[in-house]
Motif scaffolding. Structure first.
Motif, short mmCIF file in Angstrom:
data_model
loop_
_atom_site.label_atom_id
_atom_site.label_comp_id
_atom_site.label_asym_id
_atom_site.label_seq_id
_atom_site.Cartn_x
_atom_site.Cartn_y
_atom_site.Cartn_z
N GLU A 206 34.99 82.08 -33.30
CA GLU A 206 36.22 81.39 -33.80
C GLU A 206 37.63 82.68 -34.17
O GLU A 206 36.99 83.78 -34.05
CB GLU A 206 36.17 81.11 -35.26
CG GLU A 206 35.17 79.79 -35.34
CD GLU A 206 35.03 79.17 -36.74
OE1 GLU A 206 35.56 80.08 -37.74
OE2 GLU A 206 34.70 78.11 -36.82
N PRO A 207 38.72 82.42 -33.50
CA PRO A 207 39.74 83.50 -33.67
C PRO A 207 39.69 83.93 -35.22
O PRO A 207 39.69 83.47 -36.17
CB PRO A 207 40.88 82.78 -33.19
CG PRO A 207 40.75 81.39 -33.42
CD PRO A 207 39.37 80.99 -33.31
N ASP A 209 41.78 85.12 -38.48
CA ASP A 209 42.77 84.48 -39.43
C ASP A 209 43.89 85.57 -39.70
O ASP A 209 43.23 86.44 -40.81
CB ASP A 209 42.14 83.73 -40.49
CG ASP A 209 43.03 83.08 -41.19
OD1 ASP A 209 44.26 83.25 -41.02
OD2 ASP A 209 42.98 82.40 -42.47
N ARG A 267 34.26 92.14 -35.22
CA ARG A 267 35.02 91.16 -34.49
C ARG A 267 36.64 91.93 -34.60
O ARG A 267 36.77 92.31 -35.66
CB ARG A 267 35.37 89.72 -35.07
CG ARG A 267 33.91 89.07 -34.91
CD ARG A 267 33.86 87.88 -35.69
NE ARG A 267 35.10 86.73 -35.59
CZ ARG A 267 35.24 85.89 -36.42
NH1 ARG A 267 34.66 85.80 -37.68
NH2 ARG A 267 36.40 85.09 -36.21
N GLU A 269 41.02 91.88 -33.24
CA GLU A 269 42.24 91.24 -32.32
C GLU A 269 43.15 92.25 -32.51
O GLU A 269 43.41 92.97 -33.53
CB GLU A 269 42.58 89.76 -32.77
CG GLU A 269 41.37 88.63 -32.59
CD GLU A 269 41.93 87.49 -32.95
OE1 GLU A 269 42.93 87.38 -33.17
OE2 GLU A 269 41.11 86.49 -32.77
N ARG A 271 47.45 92.61 -31.98
CA ARG A 271 48.64 92.42 -31.62
C ARG A 271 49.80 93.36 -31.47
O ARG A 271 49.66 94.15 -32.17
CB ARG A 271 49.01 90.95 -32.37
CG ARG A 271 49.52 91.33 -33.81
CD ARG A 271 49.67 90.21 -34.71
NE ARG A 271 50.05 90.40 -36.26
CZ ARG A 271 50.06 89.56 -36.82
NH1 ARG A 271 50.12 88.10 -36.84
NH2 ARG A 271 50.51 89.82 -38.30
#
Length: 293
Positions: A206-207, A209, A267, A269, A271
């Motif tokens: 899952e991405p 949050d 995990r 991410e 941006r």
């Protein structure tokens, strides 16, 4: 004024299965003792190298790097901190051979070649470069690694990713290691969880949050110079409770950080907010590997 007997009584005996991180955390003075034992350990004077290698290498593996029996290095280190009578009941650890294939394809091509000897000559930590090279090796192809010693902890790390190894010592401080991507990760068992309560497994597909990041720890490394951002991020991850996230403000994508996070099972991410403004969200799953501080 303490006596030798008092020092021996208060010092904790070093054992062969200890990670070097634990040894140097308890007894930082042993860094110079290790360098006296074998100049190869001089690389541990580099804080980044010490944080990474200290988490991977056990005393027994360090002994093999230095060409010693594990029991010999254990005795030398314990004597250096005033512990003369170590625990004789501790079994000698079995050597860690490279994971090998029953049949190695004769036509397996070399996808990537990496010589990390210049990294070590400069006092730099090559683990990130190795993991970046590993990511470029397709199934059925080979990573050719040149190193100054046999990288024993790397065998287990890459075996979990499906790599099997062949190592050849070509001379003093000259090793060639071939890592074949077998496409079958997990050949080395994960550590046994001895806790009585098994935490629920977290989904990793899952991405993350980003909205929940307001309840997480936030740090800003924008004004720091390398390797300080990496060090500060890893130290923050050590203190971060499992199940929570760390939001990092940076000026660039931390390319050397990503393979380390992947290896630890974190995990993450990234941006881009604007030119020279990056945010990295890192989630620390329950039961993930522990970051090295």
């Amino acid at each position: 004024m303490s006596t030798d007997k008092e020092t021996q009584a208060t010092a904790t005996p070093i054992l062969a299965h200890w990670k070097m991180r634990e040894v140097l955390k308890r007894y930082p003075q042993l860094l110079e003792t290790l360098v006296e034992i074998d100049p190869k350990f001089a690389a541990l004077r580099n804080p980044v190298m010490r944080r990474v290698q200290g988490q991977l290498v056990t005393v027994a593996q360090a002994a093999r790097v230095a060409g010693l029996e594990p029991a010999t290095l254990v005795t030398m280190l314990n004597h250096a901190v005033g512990v003369v009578d170590t625990n004789p009941a501790e079994p000698a650890p079995e050597p860690t051979p490279p994971p090998t294939a029953s049949t190695w394809p004769d036509d397996a091509p070399i996808a990537v070649e990496l010589d990390v000897r210049p990294y070590q000559a400069r006092g730099e930590e090559p683990f990130s470069a190795i993991m970046a090279a590993v990511a470029q090796v397709p199934v059925g192809q080979v990573l050719r690694l040149l190193n100054t010693f046999e990288p024993l902890p790397l065998y287990e790390v890459l075996a979990k990713r499906g790599f099997i190894a062949r190592s050849t010592q070509r001379g003093a401080d000259d090793w060639e290691i071939l890592f074949l991507n077998s496409g079958q990760p997990g050949s080395v068992p994960d550590p046994v969880n001895t806790s009585t309560v098994t935490p629920p497994a977290e989904r990793t597909d899952e991405p993350l949050d980003w909205q929940a990041a307001t309840a997480s720890v936030t740090i800003d490394v924008s004004e720091l110079v390398p390797p300080e951002p990496l060090v500060k991020i890893m130290e923050a991850l050590v203190a971060l409770p499992p199940g929570e996230s760390l939001l990092v403000h940076h000026v660039r994508r931390p390319m050397h950080l990503y393979p380390r996070l992947d290896e630890l099972g974190y995990r993450h991410e990234t941006r881009e907010i604007s030119a020279g403004q990056i945010e990295v969200l890192i989630h620390k799953p329950i039961g993930a590997g522990e970051a090295s501080a």
